[in-house]
Design an enzyme around this catalytic site. Structure first.
Site, PDB file in Angstrom:
ATOM      1  N   GLU A 280      -0.397  -3.600  -3.033  1.00  0.00           N
ATOM      2  CA  GLU A 280       0.769  -2.716  -2.878  1.00  0.00           C
ATOM      3  C   GLU A 280       1.453  -2.400  -4.197  1.00  0.00           C
ATOM      4  O   GLU A 280       2.044  -1.325  -4.356  1.00  0.00           O
ATOM      5  CB  GLU A 280       1.785  -3.358  -1.915  1.00  0.00           C
TER       6      GLU A 280
ATOM      7  N   GLU B 135      -2.497  -8.870   5.493  1.00  0.00           N
ATOM      8  CA  GLU B 135      -1.331  -9.396   6.217  1.00  0.00           C
ATOM      9  C   GLU B 135      -1.681  -9.610   7.702  1.00  0.00           C
ATOM     10  O   GLU B 135      -1.210 -10.549   8.325  1.00  0.00           O
ATOM     11  CB  GLU B 135      -0.143  -8.442   6.064  1.00  0.00           C
TER      12      GLU B 135
HETATM   13  N1  3HC Z   1      -4.404   4.848   3.650  1.00  0.00           N
HETATM   14  C1  3HC Z   1      -4.867   6.108   3.812  1.00  0.00           C
HETATM   15  N2  3HC Z   1      -6.021   6.546   3.259  1.00  0.00           N
HETATM   16  C2  3HC Z   1      -6.729   5.670   2.540  1.00  0.00           C
HETATM   17  C3  3HC Z   1      -6.305   4.351   2.332  1.00  0.00           C
HETATM   18  C4  3HC Z   1      -5.087   3.939   2.937  1.00  0.00           C
HETATM   19  N3  3HC Z   1      -4.633   2.702   2.806  1.00  0.00           N
HETATM   20  N4  3HC Z   1      -7.207   3.730   1.553  1.00  0.00           N
HETATM   21  C5  3HC Z   1      -8.166   4.633   1.288  1.00  0.00           C
HETATM   22  N5  3HC Z   1      -7.881   5.798   1.877  1.00  0.00           N
HETATM   23  C6  3HC Z   1      -8.701   7.022   1.877  1.00  0.00           C
HETATM   24  C7  3HC Z   1      -8.783   7.640   0.496  1.00  0.00           C
HETATM   25  O1  3HC Z   1      -7.714   8.526   0.252  1.00  0.00           O
HETATM   26  C8  3HC Z   1     -10.110   8.359   0.562  1.00  0.00           C
HETATM   27  O2  3HC Z   1      -9.888   9.550   1.280  1.00  0.00           O
HETATM   28  P1  3HC Z   1     -10.758  10.860   0.919  1.00  0.00           P
HETATM   29  O3  3HC Z   1     -12.180  10.483   1.160  1.00  0.00           O
HETATM   30  O4  3HC Z   1     -10.214  11.884   1.831  1.00  0.00           O
HETATM   31  O5  3HC Z   1     -10.482  11.141  -0.522  1.00  0.00           O
HETATM   32  C9  3HC Z   1     -10.956   7.460   1.462  1.00  0.00           C
HETATM   33  O6  3HC Z   1     -10.026   6.634   2.170  1.00  0.00           O
HETATM   34  C10 3HC Z   1     -11.901   6.555   0.705  1.00  0.00           C
HETATM   35  O7  3HC Z   1     -11.171   5.868  -0.306  1.00  0.00           O
HETATM   36  P2  3HC Z   1     -11.791   5.613  -1.752  1.00  0.00           P
HETATM   37  O8  3HC Z   1     -12.355   6.865  -2.301  1.00  0.00           O
HETATM   38  O9  3HC Z   1     -10.766   4.897  -2.522  1.00  0.00           O
HETATM   39  O10 3HC Z   1     -13.021   4.661  -1.362  1.00  0.00           O
HETATM   40  P3  3HC Z   1     -13.595   3.404  -2.123  1.00  0.00           P
HETATM   41  O11 3HC Z   1     -14.743   2.934  -1.327  1.00  0.00           O
HETATM   42  O12 3HC Z   1     -13.787   3.706  -3.568  1.00  0.00           O
HETATM   43  O13 3HC Z   1     -12.441   2.271  -2.048  1.00  0.00           O
HETATM   44  C11 3HC Z   1     -10.756   0.948  -0.990  1.00  0.00           C
HETATM   45  C12 3HC Z   1     -12.066   1.741  -0.820  1.00  0.00           C
HETATM   46  C13 3HC Z   1     -11.020  -0.279  -1.892  1.00  0.00           C
HETATM   47  C14 3HC Z   1     -10.306   0.509   0.355  1.00  0.00           C
HETATM   48  C15 3HC Z   1      -9.717   1.849  -1.688  1.00  0.00           C
HETATM   49  O14 3HC Z   1      -9.642   3.064  -0.961  1.00  0.00           O
HETATM   50  C16 3HC Z   1      -8.325   1.290  -1.752  1.00  0.00           C
HETATM   51  O15 3HC Z   1      -8.049   0.488  -2.612  1.00  0.00           O
HETATM   52  N6  3HC Z   1      -7.455   1.713  -0.843  1.00  0.00           N
HETATM   53  C17 3HC Z   1      -6.039   1.398  -0.874  1.00  0.00           C
HETATM   54  C18 3HC Z   1      -5.766   0.031  -0.394  1.00  0.00           C
HETATM   55  C19 3HC Z   1      -4.285  -0.236  -0.397  1.00  0.00           C
HETATM   56  O16 3HC Z   1      -3.561   0.120  -1.304  1.00  0.00           O
HETATM   57  N7  3HC Z   1      -3.809  -0.898   0.652  1.00  0.00           N
HETATM   58  C20 3HC Z   1      -2.419  -1.195   0.786  1.00  0.00           C
HETATM   59  C21 3HC Z   1      -1.717  -0.101   1.494  1.00  0.00           C
HETATM   60  S1  3HC Z   1       0.018  -0.315   1.532  1.00  0.00           S
HETATM   61  C22 3HC Z   1       0.259  -1.470   2.733  1.00  0.00           C
HETATM   62  O17 3HC Z   1      -0.660  -1.957   3.311  1.00  0.00           O
HETATM   63  C23 3HC Z   1       1.696  -1.782   3.023  1.00  0.00           C
HETATM   64  C24 3HC Z   1       1.833  -2.972   3.882  1.00  0.00           C
HETATM   65  O18 3HC Z   1       2.134  -4.077   3.100  1.00  0.00           O
HETATM   66  C25 3HC Z   1       2.924  -2.800   4.881  1.00  0.00           C
END
Ligand code: 3HC
Length: 689
Positions: free
Chosen positions: A128, A108
């Site tokens: 999301e 975004e």
């Molecule tokens: N917020 C907080 N922590 C996050 C995070 C996030 N969005 N994304 C990842 N983390 C943290 C994980 O909890 C993990 O923490 P830990 O090491 O303490 O366990 C660390 O980052 C690493 O994450 P992964 O183990 O998942 O690492 P990968 O390399 O396997 O994957 C990734 C990386 C593809 C970025 C994956 O973490 C992911 O898909 N993250 C979530 C992405 C997501 O859902 N984004 C949308 C958020 S909601 C949003 O943006 C709302 C908006 O529209 C207003």
């Protein structure tokens, strides 16, 4: 370089302000990042010598979204929409420089820049929906304006990212640049700053909405397409409504609709459960008490004993990620059958376009067959996957002990037997571990890793890491009959059987569980697993309904008859014969039949699962309540929008769960309902699992 906050730096390169985010591990939009970007853009706009801006990230990825860990607390200013409005209204061109993943709020952010450039490995997505949410910072309004409505619908409802090549093709990015992303992005920004024409804003682009405006059936088509997969979930529908608003409402109205629906989802139980589960899944991979310097045992070759449905599926996991695997069977015919089934599975996938013919050959080429355990002498990991019989398993482990190299990991895929007893026949119980795959093993994500009494830390650590490599979600559990998953399932099946004897029909029980969100009910699941699993024909004396079904040759789906009758496409049909058999069995057991409400069925099936989960925690069989939830969501189809049995209990309230357990205990006088002391103590203190 000037620090805007401790997570964002600012410097100027050839007149281009470079705002650098550095918020490991994934550059989430935490408060310090939002504030840093906001201050950085303001500074760039206020500085006359700056002619453009680049947003760039350090570390492994571009911004991977909002900071999910901040969702529970009151948001601090500047809020994301305010930051993004500043970008959107900038008079100087802003370029997003993307590597890694631009996800959620990260994507975004890029959509409020005038331009987007990326390295070839970059990925873009709005995931999301997996958190029970929708993109709440303009994503549902801007994405369709840049990639078109159809693509946007697919991205927001699936949450799946697209790669850089597709992003370029769909118009999401302007250019794929070289590996020196920062310099290339600055050069790109300089070229745009030199133009006299206004810089494009995604919000102004109406063109890509036109075809959907003329063809609104597209929304009904998508709803129909995803209905089965998204049954019970709110977020996919809400995402579709937002994209509909992008087409039918002016931009600012669409943003308001998005905000309203976002807030609704955020306040609801589904999103809370799914956010909880996001962290539960990541937590499950961490093992408390193992020194982080513990060396891992390299696993480069794998042996699988047994080439049946389970062994074959397990072997496919290895081949899928390029690890050579040897399958040992007892006869050439069984081996040929096993290898043939694997090839057929791969060819089926290829026929659906999900695998190339070349990949089929590569994967099949990684799997070799043998008829002698000696072929596994050099394997780093050996997984026994023969049928559930202790004597057979002990014999195999005794022989393996004499064959496997000294540092090999010896694993059993047992789903319920005592791993310590299996390990005891070897001279190296510290090398023995349980790797409980779920059927079909090449599809199901869960791996229960069973720690025996003597399993050594390096073996556990290596298996946890290996699970990630073969793309499984692992949960570490201890030894007890059925481990975590099946032990809890036994409780549900026990009550399902009882309520059926007391008068509920098999179909009523299954419908209640299906409506709760399970992919199928207890009896359909039993039929799928095979009613003869663990049934002893010689000892069977019609003592249970299951005995009587098996005695009649009704083993479940595989014999086209079990609790249900099955047609050639394995669709279940209620069986009058089974209904009569259950009625008769109830009569001979002295059980009076009555009408049973759906509510009672749900209580009696689900409450014992929670109670057993509490006992499992108490005994230290699971490390955390959230691990039990991970086992249930990934191994047994517990609906993730209810978080798992332990989260569900928390959301209902442990005091209410306890009161109901006591109610059924008083009603039946059955010790089965005795609440776990842990549950009692937590409920009394008003605490949660
Ligand atoms: N917020 C907080 N922590 C996050 C995070 C996030 N969005 N994304 C990842 N983390 C943290 C994980 O909890 C993990 O923490 P830990 O090491 O303490 O366990 C660390 O980052 C690493 O994450 P992964 O183990 O998942 O690492 P990968 O390399 O396997 O994957 C990734 C990386 C593809 C970025 C994956 O973490 C992911 O898909 N993250 C979530 C992405 C997501 O859902 N984004 C949308 C958020 S909601 C949003 O943006 C709302 C908006 O529209 C207003």
């Amino acid at each position: 370089m000037v620090a805007m906050t401790d997570r964002v730096d600012f410097d100027v390169d050839q007149g281009i302000a470079v705002i650098t985010v550095n918020n490991p591990p994934v550059n989430a939009l935490s408060h310090a990042v939002r504030e840093g970007i906001y201050n950085g853009v303001k500074k760039a706009l206020d500085d006359d010598s700056v002619i453009g801006v680049v947003i760039f990230c350090e570390g492994r990825t571009f911004i991977a979204g909002a900071d999910i860990s901040e969702f529970g607390s009151a948001p601090k200013e500047p809020h994301l929409p305010a930051v993004l409005s500043l970008l959107d209204e900038s008079t100087k061109p802003i370029v997003a420089a993307v590597h890694g993943t631009a996800l959620g709020g990260g994507l975004e952010t890029t959509l409020c820049c005038n331009y987007r450039v990326a390295v070839s490995g970059a990925k873009f997505g709005l995931p999301e929906v997996h958190l029970g949410l929708l993109p709440g910072a303009g994503g549902t309004q801007r994405l369709p304006r840049i990639v078109g409505v159809e693509k946007a619908l697919s991205m927001v409802t699936s949450g799946a990212p697209i790669g850089a090549a597709e992003a370029l093709e769909t118009g999401l990015i302007n250019m794929i640049v070289g590996e020196d992303l920062r310099s290339d992005a600055v050069a790109f920004a300089l070229s745009k700053a030199a133009l006299d024409t206004p810089h494009p804003r995604v919000r102004d682009n109406q063109k890509k909405l036109q075809s959907a405006a003329a063809n609104p059936e597209i929304f009904a088509t998508v709803r129909k397409m995803i209905a089965r997969k998204t049954r019970g979930f709110l977020a996919p529908e809400y995402n579709i409504r937002c994209v509909e608003a992008a087409v039918s409402q002016p931009f600012d109205e669409g943003i308001k609709t998005e905000g309203k629906l976002f807030r609704e989802l955020m306040a609801g139980p589904q999103s809370k459960a799914q956010q909880y589960f996001f962290f539960a899944e990541r937590q499950a991979s961490k093992v408390d008490g193992i020194d982080k310097n513990t060396a891992e045992i390299p696993i480069n070759t794998v042996g699988v004993i047994g080439g049946g449905l389970m062994g074959g599926g397990i072997a496919m996991n290895m081949a899928n990620v390029g690890i050579p695997v040897t399958i040992v069977e007892t006869s050439q015919a069984a081996l040929d059958r096993g290898l043939g089934t694997i090839r057929k599975n791969y060819e089926n996938t290829a026929s659906k376009g999900r695998l190339s013919a070349e990949d089929v050959e590569t994967r099949c080429g990684l799997i070799t067959g043998a008829l002698d355990l000696g072929a596994l002498a050099d394997c780093d990991l050996i997984i026994e996957a023969v049928f559930e019989n202790m004597a057979v398993k002990k014999d195999i482990f005794t022989r393996l002990d004499g064959i496997a190299k000294s540092d090999a990991i010896l694993a059993s895929n047992t789903s319920a037997l005592d791993l310590n007893e299996i390990a005891s026949v070897t001279g190296r119980p510290e090398s023995v571990i349980g790797l409980h795959f779920f059927s079909p093993a090449n599809v199901m994500k869960l791996l229960e890793i069973v720690r025996g009494e003597k399993t050594a830390d390096p073996v556990i650590k290596s298996c946890m890491a290996f699970a990630k490599r073969i793309k499984k979600v692992a949960a570490l559990v201890g030894v007890c009959p059925g481990f975590v998953g099946n032990r809890i399932l036994f409780m549900r099946q026990h009550q399902a059987n009882l309520v059926a004897l007391e008068g509920a029909s098999v179909e009523q029980v299954d419908k209640v569980l299906f409506d709760f969100g399970f992919p199928m009910g207890a009896f359909q699941m039993a039929d799928l697993a095979g009613l003869d699993l663990g049934w002893d024909k010689a000892a069977s004396a019609s003592a249970t309904v299951r005995d009587r079904l098996c005695e009649a040759g009704r083993y479940g789906q595989k014999t086209s008859a079990g609790f249900y009758d099955y047609d050639e496409r394995r669709r279940p049909d209620p069986s009058a014969l089974v209904a009569d058999l259950i009625k008769d069995h109830a009569a001979t057991s002295g059980i009076d039949q009555r009408d049973i409400s759906d509510e009672e069925i749900l209580d009696r099936c689900v409450l014992p699962m929670i109670n057993e989960g509490a006992k499992i925690l108490e005994e230290g069989i699971a490390m955390r309540a959230s691990d039990i939830d991970v086992v249930y969501v990934y191994g047994y189809g517990w609906p993730v929008y209810r978080g798992g049995p332990m989260h569900y209990a928390n959301s209902v309230g442990l005091d209410k769960v306890l009161a109901k357990l006591r109610h059924y205990q008083a009603l039946t006088g059955d010790d089965f309902w005795e609440p776990s002391p842990l549950l009692v103590s937590l409920a009394d203190k008003g605490q949660r699992f």
